[in-house]
Each structure stands twice: as C-alpha cells, then as structure tokens.
Design a protein around this motif. Structure first.
Motif, PDB file in Angstrom:
ATOM      1  N   HIS A   1       0.835  -1.192   0.000  1.00  0.00           N
ATOM      2  CA  HIS A   1       0.000   0.000   0.000  1.00  0.00           C
ATOM      3  C   HIS A   1       0.873   1.246   0.000  1.00  0.00           C
ATOM      4  O   HIS A   1       2.007   1.225   0.482  1.00  0.00           O
ATOM      5  CB  HIS A   1      -0.916   0.006   1.228  1.00  0.00           C
ATOM      6  N   VAL A   2       0.316   2.338  -0.517  1.00  0.00           N
ATOM      7  CA  VAL A   2       1.103   3.572  -0.614  1.00  0.00           C
ATOM      8  C   VAL A   2       0.910   4.487   0.596  1.00  0.00           C
ATOM      9  O   VAL A   2       1.584   5.513   0.702  1.00  0.00           O
ATOM     10  CB  VAL A   2       0.779   4.340  -1.916  1.00  0.00           C
TER      11      VAL A   2
ATOM     12  N   ASN B   1      -4.342   3.394   3.861  1.00  0.00           N
ATOM     13  CA  ASN B   1      -4.883   2.397   2.937  1.00  0.00           C
ATOM     14  C   ASN B   1      -4.720   0.981   3.491  1.00  0.00           C
ATOM     15  O   ASN B   1      -5.633   0.161   3.400  1.00  0.00           O
ATOM     16  CB  ASN B   1      -4.186   2.506   1.583  1.00  0.00           C
ATOM     17  N   ARG B   2      -3.546   0.681   4.044  1.00  0.00           N
ATOM     18  CA  ARG B   2      -3.333  -0.669   4.571  1.00  0.00           C
ATOM     19  C   ARG B   2      -4.311  -0.965   5.704  1.00  0.00           C
ATOM     20  O   ARG B   2      -4.836  -2.080   5.816  1.00  0.00           O
ATOM     21  CB  ARG B   2      -1.899  -0.840   5.074  1.00  0.00           C
TER      22      ARG B   2
ATOM     23  N   PRO C   1      -9.765  17.170   6.148  1.00  0.00           N
ATOM     24  CA  PRO C   1      -8.960  16.228   6.944  1.00  0.00           C
ATOM     25  C   PRO C   1      -9.395  14.791   6.666  1.00  0.00           C
ATOM     26  O   PRO C   1      -9.855  14.075   7.560  1.00  0.00           O
ATOM     27  CB  PRO C   1      -9.264  16.655   8.371  1.00  0.00           C
ATOM     28  N   ALA C   2      -9.254  14.378   5.411  1.00  0.00           N
ATOM     29  CA  ALA C   2      -9.763  13.072   4.984  1.00  0.00           C
ATOM     30  C   ALA C   2      -8.631  12.140   4.583  1.00  0.00           C
ATOM     31  O   ALA C   2      -7.581  12.579   4.133  1.00  0.00           O
ATOM     32  CB  ALA C   2     -10.726  13.257   3.807  1.00  0.00           C
ATOM     33  N   THR C   3      -8.872  10.860   4.725  1.00  0.00           N
ATOM     34  CA  THR C   3      -7.937   9.773   4.422  1.00  0.00           C
ATOM     35  C   THR C   3      -6.545  10.115   4.965  1.00  0.00           C
ATOM     36  O   THR C   3      -6.405  10.413   6.136  1.00  0.00           O
ATOM     37  CB  THR C   3      -7.939   9.437   2.904  1.00  0.00           C
ATOM     38  N   ALA C   4      -5.502  10.100   4.119  1.00  0.00           N
ATOM     39  CA  ALA C   4      -4.132  10.258   4.622  1.00  0.00           C
ATOM     40  C   ALA C   4      -3.679  11.702   4.736  1.00  0.00           C
ATOM     41  O   ALA C   4      -2.557  11.967   5.169  1.00  0.00           O
ATOM     42  CB  ALA C   4      -3.159   9.488   3.728  1.00  0.00           C
ATOM     43  N   ALA C   5      -4.526  12.660   4.369  1.00  0.00           N
ATOM     44  CA  ALA C   5      -4.100  14.068   4.374  1.00  0.00           C
ATOM     45  C   ALA C   5      -3.622  14.558   5.738  1.00  0.00           C
ATOM     46  O   ALA C   5      -2.611  15.261   5.815  1.00  0.00           O
ATOM     47  CB  ALA C   5      -5.231  14.953   3.854  1.00  0.00           C
ATOM     48  N   PRO C   6      -4.296  14.221   6.851  1.00  0.00           N
ATOM     49  CA  PRO C   6      -3.818  14.720   8.147  1.00  0.00           C
ATOM     50  C   PRO C   6      -2.408  14.258   8.496  1.00  0.00           C
ATOM     51  O   PRO C   6      -1.692  14.944   9.230  1.00  0.00           O
ATOM     52  CB  PRO C   6      -4.846  14.173   9.142  1.00  0.00           C
ATOM     53  N   GLU C   7      -2.002  13.102   7.992  1.00  0.00           N
ATOM     54  CA  GLU C   7      -0.656  12.613   8.259  1.00  0.00           C
ATOM     55  C   GLU C   7       0.371  13.208   7.313  1.00  0.00           C
ATOM     56  O   GLU C   7       1.573  13.147   7.577  1.00  0.00           O
ATOM     57  CB  GLU C   7      -0.636  11.080   8.162  1.00  0.00           C
ATOM     58  N   ALA C   8      -0.094  13.772   6.204  1.00  0.00           N
ATOM     59  CA  ALA C   8       0.825  14.304   5.189  1.00  0.00           C
ATOM     60  C   ALA C   8       1.025  15.807   5.288  1.00  0.00           C
ATOM     61  O   ALA C   8       2.035  16.320   4.808  1.00  0.00           O
ATOM     62  CB  ALA C   8       0.300  13.958   3.794  1.00  0.00           C
ATOM     63  N   VAL C   9       0.067  16.511   5.898  1.00  0.00           N
ATOM     64  CA  VAL C   9       0.129  17.974   5.958  1.00  0.00           C
ATOM     65  C   VAL C   9       0.239  18.408   7.422  1.00  0.00           C
ATOM     66  O   VAL C   9      -0.756  18.401   8.148  1.00  0.00           O
ATOM     67  CB  VAL C   9      -1.117  18.615   5.313  1.00  0.00           C
TER      68      VAL C   9
END
Length: 316
Positions: free
Chosen positions: A118-119, A123-124, A247-255
C-alpha cells in the motif's frame, strides 16, 4: 534488475523509474490502458524502455510490479509465467477502498504468493487484506524545485475528471469557493467546467508547465473527500504552496499544522483562504514549512531506497 511494470499512474511511475534498474513497459499500437509504453507528458530516463506486447514472451525480467487485478492474468497470458509462482511479483495498491471501510476486501486478500504493498498506512489499515502479506511503500516525488511566487491572489486545484468524480473529488466545494474567490482548476476533463464564475481551467498540461503555473497561485486547495494520498498535493507542497483541504484519508498525516489548514468546515476553509490571499507573507511561510516537510517525508532518494529494499526482499 529488470522490472516489468505497466504505465498506470503517471506521477507515481515517474518516481519509480528514477531508480538504477531497467523498467520494461508494455506497448501496443493503440497505446491503450494495457499498452501505453513510456509517458508522453512526463520526462522519463532512458532506463524506462518500451517492450512490444508481442515480444513479452521472450523478454527477460526479474520481477513484475502489478497495479491492477487483471494484470495477474495479463502476465500469464503474455509471458507464460505466473506472478508469484514462476516469477517474483509484488502488487502495489494505489487506492483507498472504494466501498465501506469495514467490508472492503482487497482482490488479492485470498492469497499469500504476491506481497500487497500500500502507498499509505491509511490504505493498509482500511483495506481488508485477508491473508496477503502487506507492506507500506510511502510515496516519493521528484522535487520540482521551489517555484512559489504566490503572485496571483487565487487558489489552485488539481483534479482529473471533476464532473464525473464530483463528490469524491470535492468539486462541489471548489465551485462553492469559486462563487466568491478566484480559483484555477488543473487536470484532465476540466474544460467541462469552463465558463463557471471565477473559475479558470487548464486542461492536461505537461507536468513541468503545470508546476510552473501552480507556483504563481497563492494557495493550494486539496478538496478530496475520499482518495489515496494525491501526488499532486505532495508536488504542490514541494513547490512551496500552503495547503487548504479536508482532513480526509491520509491528508492529516501528510500535511503538518505549520504547512496548512485542514478542516471539515467550509467556513474555516473560506476564511483561511481569504486571510492568505490578503496576507502573502503568512502564505509564504506556510508554504516554506510545506516544502520542508514534503522533502523530508516524500523525497525521491528515500523512496528509491525503500523500493530497492522491497524488491530485494521479493526477489530473494
């Protein structure tokens, strides 16, 4: 190492083919989804080589990188080799589950011959991976360079097919903001929205040209309700753009908080956009923080090192 891989996601493959290997890309006369060959709008190195589909049965390769379920059958039919049995293979899942998170079973969940990569950690966690062996290969992006000027008091968005993907991509949120503020929309299929008030559209530009134009806008808007972690978001951060988004899916961890504002409240997004449009210095500082984080978390060298470690594990 010689790697058989399809050109499925242009930005991801652009990063993948930057490594020290030879990348074999199936090509046919139609250059359709299963035979695109090399990219036309990205600059790829010489190691990315086209192989006619008719020649694949005789082609030599050490590992196959799969990205779509039907590629399992394509490999066997076109090469005579079964992925995970006759040739080492790995499956990269680019997307978040498209159904409910509680009952989305991955197509490779009932096997353990091909590792499922998974990226994002999101997702994982949200896919039901069954008994498949799983890994996470965080995104990597070729640094487009610091290109931010913020000279245009406007928001920029990158969305492909914004009409068809209206709810998923947050196109309705984009149009609501465009009702009051200038917005530039980049991507494929965006001309369907040409003529909307305060909305400028830029259809399917070469990547380098898009990066150049993105940096002129004051703010980057990431309106997706449900997606994997879009590489256009990471590219915008590397360009030096401050980020607004959900603040959806992986965005909170990326920004990180220093780089932007993520909120489910459209009024917060609108108010922040107005503030940054009126305060270019705050926008610039937020953008610098975004670039610093993106280079550290999503730099191409870290990505390629992780790719090599994954391939070595699979081929061993």
């Amino acid at each position: 190492m010689r790697i058989l891989v399809w050109h499925v996601h242009g930005s991801w493959t652009t990063a993948f083919v930057q490594g020290r290997h030879t990348y074999l890309l199936p090509v046919d006369d139609e250059r359709g989804p299963d035979g695109r060959g090399r990219a036309r709008t990205w600059d790829w190195p010489a190691g990315a080589q086209e192989v006619p589909v008719a020649d694949l049965r005789e082609a030599e390769f050490d590992v196959v990188l799969l990205q779509r379920p039907h590629e399992l059958e394509l490999v066997e039919r076109w090469t005579g080799r079964r992925p995970g049995r006759d040739v080492p293979a790995v499956y990269v899942e680019h997307d978040a589950p498209r159904g409910g998170a509680a009952d989305s079973v991955h197509p490779l969940a009932d096997q353990d011959a091909v590792p499922l990569v998974h990226v994002t950690q999101f997702n994982r966690t949200y896919w039901d991976n069954g008994r498949a062996r799983t890994r996470v290969l965080d995104h990597g992006v070729v640094d487009p360079g610091y290109r931010y000027t913020g000279s245009s008091e406007s928001l920029a968005v990158v969305v492909n097919e914004p009409v068809r993907r209206r709810r998923v991509a947050g196109t309705d949120l984009v149009l609501d903001l465009a009702d009051e503020l200038p917005v530039a929309l980049y991507g494929m299929g965006v001309t369907e929205l040409a003529g909307v008030k305060n909305l400028s559209v830029y259809e399917d530009l070469p990547q380098a040209r898009m990066h150049e134009l993105l940096g002129t806008h004051r703010v980057y808007l990431h309106p997706y309700r449900w997606t994997s972690l879009g590489l256009s978001l990471i590219e915008a951060m590397m360009i030096g753009m401050p980020v607004l988004g959900l603040p959806a899916t992986a965005a909170p961890e990326a920004v990180p908080a220093a780089a932007g504002v993520l909120s489910s409240d459209p009024d917060v997004l609108r108010a922040t956009a107005r503030r940054w449009l009126a305060d270019p210095e705050e926008a610039r500082l937020r953008g610098l923080a975004a670039r610093e984080h993106a280079l550290r978390a999503f730099g191409i060298e870290r990505f390629l090192t992780d790719v090599d470690a994954l391939l070595a594990e699979v081929v061993a």
